[in-house]
Design an enzyme around this catalytic site. Structure first.
Site, PDB file in Angstrom:
ATOM      1  N   SER A 140       0.849  -1.188   0.000  1.00 50.91           N
ATOM      2  CA  SER A 140       0.000   0.000   0.000  1.00 50.91           C
ATOM      3  C   SER A 140       0.883   1.236   0.000  1.00 50.91           C
ATOM      4  O   SER A 140       2.031   1.201   0.463  1.00 50.91           O
ATOM      5  CB  SER A 140      -0.896   0.009   1.247  1.00 50.91           C
ATOM      6  OG  SER A 140      -1.537   1.260   1.415  1.00 50.91           O
ATOM      7  N   TYR A 154      -2.180  -1.312  10.366  1.00 52.43           N
ATOM      8  CA  TYR A 154      -2.293  -1.443   8.911  1.00 52.43           C
ATOM      9  C   TYR A 154      -1.025  -0.967   8.200  1.00 52.43           C
ATOM     10  O   TYR A 154      -0.421  -1.709   7.404  1.00 52.43           O
ATOM     11  CB  TYR A 154      -3.501  -0.669   8.396  1.00 52.43           C
ATOM     12  CG  TYR A 154      -3.703  -0.817   6.905  1.00 52.43           C
ATOM     13  CD1 TYR A 154      -4.359  -1.934   6.391  1.00 52.43           C
ATOM     14  CD2 TYR A 154      -3.228   0.142   6.015  1.00 52.43           C
ATOM     15  CE1 TYR A 154      -4.535  -2.086   5.021  1.00 52.43           C
ATOM     16  CE2 TYR A 154      -3.402  -0.007   4.655  1.00 52.43           C
ATOM     17  CZ  TYR A 154      -4.046  -1.118   4.158  1.00 52.43           C
ATOM     18  OH  TYR A 154      -4.205  -1.269   2.790  1.00 52.43           O
TER      19      TYR A 154
END
Length: 266
Positions: A140, A154
């Site tokens: 990401s 995350y």
């Protein structure tokens, strides 16, 4: 790219970027092994793609610590050559760290770190043996910038995936294996519906949104040419450049301000 020399195993193939990656591989004539929790979704995708390439469905819940070993065994039992591993399965846990119980965080870490590590370890010998194996890890853009409020696990998990990919690329180049970390920004998918943040994310300007099909093509092209890191979208490449050259305190202040606007952090 070499066509149909081996199958591509795609985790988290039932939606979002995973589905887009499966479709793109099928478009290129690459046979597939699809895995995710939702068997009905996988079967529907297999029916969609099966007219052009060989497609196998192997349901698995990677939050189960036993799943990577079982999945690797089932893939081996299929008796198909494996050329590509796509570690895409993942999700987000909304809110600040103490909002969720530890069982929720433990399951998240199992999917995002434990399963990625073990599945890669179990399948890497086959990828090395084929002579031109490929590992595409869907990380990401969050791995490339300071972590935001509400991203306590995350962003670190995605940063792990990036560093993991870099080491894999170096260690396995001798066997012709390419490893790539795909680092997209906000991508149109079900991700934000699952985390309950769709309404807040809709406040983002349109230029910050990527199309899942474009992200899939960027990742597959990058891993075929041996590019270790790929950031889809010119806007995100510019943001990455800016974050690397601006003072950390400035970037962190901006992250704090944006977190309050677009994320559920209670």
């Amino acid at each position: 790219m070499p066509q149909a020399r081996g199958h591509a195993l795609v985790t988290g193939a039932s939606s979002g970027i995973g589905t887009a990656i499966a479709r793109e591989y099928a478009r290129r004539g690459v046979p597939l092994v699809l895995t995710a929790r939702r068997e009905d979704r996988l079967q529907a995708l297999a029916e969609e793609l099966g007219g052009g390439v060989d497609v196998h469905v192997v349901p698995a819940d990677l939050a189960d610590p036993a799943a990577p070993r079982s999945l690797a065994a089932k893939v081996e039992a299929l008796g198909v050559p494996l050329r590509v591993l796509v570690n895409n399965a993942g999700y987000g846990v909304p809110g600040r760290y103490l909002r969720s119980d530890w069982a929720t965080h433990a399951a998240f870490l199992q999917v995002m770190v434990g399963a990625v590590s073990e599945l890669t370890w179990r399948l890497l010998p086959a990828l090395r043996a084929c002579g031109d194996g490929r590992i595409l890890n869907v990380a990401s853009f969050a791995a490339l910038v300071p972590s935001a409020d509400g991203q306590t696990l995350y962003a670190p998990a995605k940063a792990f995936m990036l560093r993991f990919t870099e080491s894999l690329a170096l260690e396995n180049a001798d066997a012709g294996v390419h490893a790539t970390a795909l680092c997209p920004g906000f991508t149109r998918s079900e991700f934000h519906d699952v985390t309950g943040t769709r309404a807040m994310m809709s406040r983002l300007p349109k230029w910050m949104w990527l199309d899942a099909a474009d992200v899939a093509r960027a990742g597959i092209d990058a891993v075929e040419r041996g590019q270790v890191l790929v950031v889809p979208g010119a806007a995100y490449r510019l943001l990455r450049f800016a974050s690397k050259h601006l003072p950390d305190r400035f970037v962190l202040r901006r992250m704090a301000r944006n977190s309050a606007r677009i994320r559920s952090i209670d």
